[in-house]
Design an enzyme around this catalytic site. Structure first.
Site, PDB file in Angstrom:
ATOM      1  N   GLU A   1       8.601 -45.769   4.766  1.00 32.55           N
ATOM      2  CA  GLU A   1       9.155 -46.788   5.662  1.00 32.55           C
ATOM      3  C   GLU A   1       8.037 -47.415   6.469  1.00 32.55           C
ATOM      4  O   GLU A   1       6.904 -46.942   6.469  1.00 32.55           O
ATOM      5  CB  GLU A   1      10.239 -46.209   6.577  1.00 32.55           C
ATOM      6  CG  GLU A   1       9.824 -45.008   7.395  1.00 32.55           C
ATOM      7  CD  GLU A   1      11.046 -44.343   8.072  1.00 32.55           C
ATOM      8  OE1 GLU A   1      11.313 -44.690   9.216  1.00 32.55           O
ATOM      9  OE2 GLU A   1      11.716 -43.498   7.440  1.00 32.55           O
TER      10      GLU A   1
ATOM     11  N   ARG B   1       0.894 -33.818  21.507  1.00 40.34           N
ATOM     12  CA  ARG B   1       1.935 -34.269  22.432  1.00 40.34           C
ATOM     13  C   ARG B   1       2.328 -33.090  23.323  1.00 40.34           C
ATOM     14  O   ARG B   1       2.536 -31.980  22.821  1.00 40.34           O
ATOM     15  CB  ARG B   1       3.174 -34.751  21.682  1.00 40.34           C
ATOM     16  CG  ARG B   1       2.897 -35.932  20.777  1.00 40.34           C
ATOM     17  CD  ARG B   1       4.207 -36.487  20.245  1.00 40.34           C
ATOM     18  NE  ARG B   1       3.959 -37.500  19.231  1.00 40.34           N
ATOM     19  CZ  ARG B   1       4.894 -38.298  18.740  1.00 40.34           C
ATOM     20  NH1 ARG B   1       6.150 -38.183  19.159  1.00 40.34           N
ATOM     21  NH2 ARG B   1       4.598 -39.196  17.827  1.00 40.34           N
TER      22      ARG B   1
ATOM     23  N   ASN C   1       7.059 -48.987  10.349  1.00 38.96           N
ATOM     24  CA  ASN C   1       7.435 -49.045  11.759  1.00 38.96           C
ATOM     25  C   ASN C   1       6.810 -50.286  12.380  1.00 38.96           C
ATOM     26  O   ASN C   1       5.610 -50.496  12.290  1.00 38.96           O
ATOM     27  CB  ASN C   1       6.958 -47.790  12.480  1.00 38.96           C
ATOM     28  CG  ASN C   1       7.555 -46.539  11.866  1.00 38.96           C
ATOM     29  OD1 ASN C   1       8.751 -46.490  11.591  1.00 38.96           O
ATOM     30  ND2 ASN C   1       6.737 -45.551  11.608  1.00 38.96           N
TER      31      ASN C   1
ATOM     32  N   LYS D   1      19.526 -40.531   1.924  1.00 36.06           N
ATOM     33  CA  LYS D   1      19.067 -41.147   3.176  1.00 36.06           C
ATOM     34  C   LYS D   1      19.923 -42.347   3.539  1.00 36.06           C
ATOM     35  O   LYS D   1      20.285 -43.145   2.670  1.00 36.06           O
ATOM     36  CB  LYS D   1      17.616 -41.626   3.031  1.00 36.06           C
ATOM     37  CG  LYS D   1      16.587 -40.525   2.901  1.00 36.06           C
ATOM     38  CD  LYS D   1      15.193 -41.122   2.847  1.00 36.06           C
ATOM     39  CE  LYS D   1      14.139 -40.020   2.841  1.00 36.06           C
ATOM     40  NZ  LYS D   1      12.761 -40.581   2.763  1.00 36.06           N
TER      41      LYS D   1
ATOM     42  N   ARG E   1       6.173 -51.341  15.432  1.00 35.97           N
ATOM     43  CA  ARG E   1       5.909 -51.168  16.862  1.00 35.97           C
ATOM     44  C   ARG E   1       4.572 -50.467  17.043  1.00 35.97           C
ATOM     45  O   ARG E   1       4.000 -49.948  16.094  1.00 35.97           O
ATOM     46  CB  ARG E   1       7.002 -50.272  17.469  1.00 35.97           C
ATOM     47  CG  ARG E   1       7.045 -48.933  16.753  1.00 35.97           C
ATOM     48  CD  ARG E   1       7.869 -47.876  17.409  1.00 35.97           C
ATOM     49  NE  ARG E   1       7.622 -46.597  16.779  1.00 35.97           N
ATOM     50  CZ  ARG E   1       8.285 -46.104  15.738  1.00 35.97           C
ATOM     51  NH1 ARG E   1       9.290 -46.795  15.199  1.00 35.97           N
ATOM     52  NH2 ARG E   1       7.964 -44.941  15.221  1.00 35.97           N
TER      53      ARG E   1
ATOM     54  N   LYS F   1       7.023 -35.507  16.009  1.00 30.39           N
ATOM     55  CA  LYS F   1       5.636 -35.132  15.749  1.00 30.39           C
ATOM     56  C   LYS F   1       5.084 -34.320  16.911  1.00 30.39           C
ATOM     57  O   LYS F   1       5.401 -34.590  18.071  1.00 30.39           O
ATOM     58  CB  LYS F   1       4.798 -36.398  15.532  1.00 30.39           C
ATOM     59  CG  LYS F   1       5.234 -37.163  14.287  1.00 30.39           C
ATOM     60  CD  LYS F   1       4.701 -38.579  14.255  1.00 30.39           C
ATOM     61  CE  LYS F   1       5.307 -39.326  13.070  1.00 30.39           C
ATOM     62  NZ  LYS F   1       5.099 -40.781  13.189  1.00 30.39           N
TER      63      LYS F   1
ATOM     64  N   GLY G   1      12.920 -42.771  10.807  1.00 35.42           N
ATOM     65  CA  GLY G   1      12.354 -41.703  11.610  1.00 35.42           C
ATOM     66  C   GLY G   1      13.029 -40.365  11.378  1.00 35.42           C
ATOM     67  O   GLY G   1      12.998 -39.499  12.248  1.00 35.42           O
ATOM     68  N   GLY G   2      13.645 -40.196  10.209  1.00 36.70           N
ATOM     69  CA  GLY G   2      14.204 -38.892   9.878  1.00 36.70           C
ATOM     70  C   GLY G   2      15.649 -38.700  10.290  1.00 36.70           C
ATOM     71  O   GLY G   2      16.218 -37.634  10.088  1.00 36.70           O
TER      72      GLY G   2
HETATM   73  C1  MV4 Z   1      11.075 -37.545   2.719  1.00 37.54           C
HETATM   74  C2  MV4 Z   1      10.488 -36.281   2.549  1.00 37.54           C
HETATM   75  C3  MV4 Z   1      10.414 -35.784   1.264  1.00 37.54           C
HETATM   76  N1  MV4 Z   1      10.898 -36.500   0.230  1.00 37.54           N
HETATM   77  N2  MV4 Z   1      11.524 -38.215   1.642  1.00 37.54           N
HETATM   78  C4  MV4 Z   1      10.932 -37.628   7.486  1.00 37.54           C
HETATM   79  C5  MV4 Z   1      10.802 -38.763   8.426  1.00 37.54           C
HETATM   80  C6  MV4 Z   1      11.111 -39.986   7.639  1.00 37.54           C
HETATM   81  N3  MV4 Z   1      10.206 -41.019   7.963  1.00 37.54           N
HETATM   82  C7  MV4 Z   1      10.991 -39.580   6.216  1.00 37.54           C
HETATM   83  N4  MV4 Z   1      10.821 -38.159   6.191  1.00 37.54           N
HETATM   84  C8  MV4 Z   1      10.679 -37.499   5.028  1.00 37.54           C
HETATM   85  N5  MV4 Z   1      11.162 -38.128   3.918  1.00 37.54           N
HETATM   86  C9  MV4 Z   1      11.418 -37.695   0.426  1.00 37.54           C
HETATM   87  N6  MV4 Z   1      11.876 -38.400  -0.635  1.00 37.54           N
HETATM   88  C10 MV4 Z   1       9.961 -35.632   3.661  1.00 37.54           C
HETATM   89  C11 MV4 Z   1      10.053 -36.242   4.912  1.00 37.54           C
HETATM   90  C12 MV4 Z   1       9.405 -35.557   6.004  1.00 37.54           C
HETATM   91  C13 MV4 Z   1       9.780 -34.254   6.420  1.00 37.54           C
HETATM   92  C14 MV4 Z   1      10.820 -33.536   5.872  1.00 37.54           C
HETATM   93  C15 MV4 Z   1      11.153 -32.266   6.315  1.00 37.54           C
HETATM   94  C16 MV4 Z   1      10.423 -31.681   7.345  1.00 37.54           C
HETATM   95  C17 MV4 Z   1       9.396 -32.364   7.937  1.00 37.54           C
HETATM   96  C18 MV4 Z   1       9.063 -33.649   7.479  1.00 37.54           C
HETATM   97  C19 MV4 Z   1       7.994 -34.320   8.076  1.00 37.54           C
HETATM   98  C20 MV4 Z   1       7.649 -35.569   7.647  1.00 37.54           C
HETATM   99  C21 MV4 Z   1       8.351 -36.187   6.614  1.00 37.54           C
END
Ligand code: MV4
Length: 477
Positions: free
Chosen positions: A288, A338, A290, A158, A292, A237, A164-165
């Protein structure tokens, strides 16, 4: 309380903030781009200031133009909404230098929390559990391989400056890690101007659970319970609900209390959200924070009866929190869908166009946040969120039925215009979702499943579907 607030946003959230200001007797000014001259917020606001052409870089992201608009109208505070400049610490600093109250956390707190690597370190020190992995950025591919070897695969690389991905790569085997590491660093450098990355264990089949907090400038804070946001496509989302379903009351309380402890420990002020992943064993891991108001805040408002934007305004004005944790009661279930102007049959491509028909749903315990109206022109310049349909009911089953009923009523049509409502209906029909047993893999499963009206092919083998690894489009929330 402020006499006048400048709303530095557009779309449904500009209207949401405008309404809160009205209700508190605060005068409003809204900024707008050339593309938004006919917006509902411009029409309803006491004043409106045109700040630039359609591209957001030259309008809603133009800090100097926004500060100049605030000066022109004599606003004392700026509400940034979500997206755009809402989590920009430099913008918050510029507001302060110009004698304006930024409605959000202090700039230095926002800077520390906006850096995910630094936020993780701060929250870890405050006692929040993190996914296994490196707290500090990982300097070389060899170091990444070593960390991954210790925590086990799959891992996720990451960007420290991401959020936010955006800027994440999932890696399933050691052979793929060096390339994924290099790719994520290069992307992070290009997108964020910062190539630091860290490595975490990738949690599959986890739920995305987040906690809403409110903290004042005097060291007081409350949490407003949890939301589940596991129904996402490419980190956008689609459906959110409160409280998070199918978790024990004890787990939900622990997550919420832990989140609040973290927020208070880092000096957070305002309305904020701490994101967690919850695994099948109900273990939770901080991801994380946010800084806001979030798109999905209505579901929390509906189960608590607390107006989050009112609270943001009071906190920014320096008023001590009037809420005490023991007075906050979570009541029933709220679910939000949404409605994006996108074609779910064409990879969710935006379908801008004029709304010849626009009749939003109504009825009991049904809230629609939208800037749409009949004849509104959905342009191609901004994100495609047109409306949020949120419902409340005493239990989840009734809430989901009510949401289906509301979506059935929604009449949106125009040349070339499609919405995500048909896809939302498929989610609401899904057996696992109905039971509240779904996780972040749900949307990918539906998108790789055969269409509902064709017979299932004979099953010959079990195939694991790997989640998509990178988000490739900008997001506002
Ligand atoms: C991850 C995870 C699995 N393992 N981190 C996505 C948004 C951001 N805020 C962090 N996210 C994720 N982090 C670890 N270590 C899974 C997500 C995740 C996600 C991943 C694939 C498909 C849909 C997702 C939806 C929410 C969070």
């Amino acid at each position: 309380m402020f006499e006048k607030v400048l709303i530095a946003n557009r779309g449904e959230i500009a209207l949401r903030v405008l309404r809160a200001c009205r209700e508190l007797g605060v005068r409003t000014a809204v900024v707008y781009s050339a593309a938004d001259a006919d917006s509902a917020a411009v029409r309803l606001s006491d004043e409106a200031v045109r700040i630039g052409p359609a591209p957001s870089r030259r309008s809603y992201l133009n800090a100097a133009a926004i500060v100049e608009a605030a000066r022109q109208v004599g606003a004392q505070a700026v509400h940034p909404g979500y997206g755009f400049l809402s989590e920009d610490a430099d913008f918050a600093e510029i507001c302060a230098q110009n004698g304006l109250t930024f409605i959000g956390p202090r700039p230095e707190v926002m800077a520390a929390l906006g850096d995910k690597s630094s936020a993780r370190a701060l929250m870890s020190r405050a006692g929040l559990p993190l996914p296994a992995g490196s707290v500090e950025p990982v300097p070389t591919a060899d170091a990444a391989v070593e960390v991954a070897g210790e925590i086990g695969y799959p891992v996720i690389v990451k960007a420290a400056a991401g959020g936010g991905g955006r800027g994440m790569t999932v890696v399933w085997t050691p052979a793929d890690l060096p390339r994924a590491y290099a790719k994520t660093r290069a992307t992070a450098q290009k997108v964020f101007g910062d190539d630091r990355v860290y490595v975490e264990r990738y949690l599959t089949d986890a739920r995305h659970v987040e906690v809403q907090v409110l903290c004042d400038a005097h060291g007081n804070g409350v949490h407003l319970g949890t939301r589940d946001c596991s129904v996402q496509r490419r980190h956008q989302k689609l459906i959110e609900e409160a409280p998070a379903p199918a978790l024990s009351a004890a787990t939900l309380d622990t997550i919420a209390e832990t989140a609040l402890r973290g927020a208070l420990a880092v000096g957070f002020t305002g309305a904020g959200t701490l994101e967690f992943l919850v695994d099948a064993k109900e273990r939770f891991h901080f991801l994380e924070i946010n800084c806001r108001i979030q798109v999905e805040h209505p579901v929390t408002e509906m189960i608590t009866g607390i107006d989050l934007v009112h609270e943001q305004l009071h906190i920014a004005a320096g008023t001590p929190l009037r809420l005490r944790q023991e007075e906050i009661r979570l009541h029933g279930v709220a679910v939000e869908c949404r409605v994006n102007v996108e074609d779910p049959d064409r990879d969710f491509a935006p379908t801008p166009g004029r709304l010849e028909r626009f009749v939003p749903p109504g009825g009991p315990f049904t809230r629609v946040d939208t800037h749409g109206y009949p004849g509104y022109l959905v342009g191609p310049h901004y994100d495609s969120l047109l409306a949020k349909v949120a419902v409340w009911a005493p239990d989840r089953e009734l809430a989901l039925n009510r949401l289906e009923r509301a979506l059935d009523e929604f009449d949106v049509a125009g040349p070339g215009v499609r919405t995500t409502i048909p896809f939302a209906r498929r989610v609401l029909d899904d057996a696992e979702f109905r039971k509240g047993r779904h996780h972040t893999g749900l949307v990918d499963r539906l998108l790789t499943a055969p269409p509902a009206d064709t017979p299932d092919p004979p099953v010959t083998a079990v195939t694991a579907t790997r989640p998509s690894t990178t988000a490739d489009r900008p997001m506002s929330d």
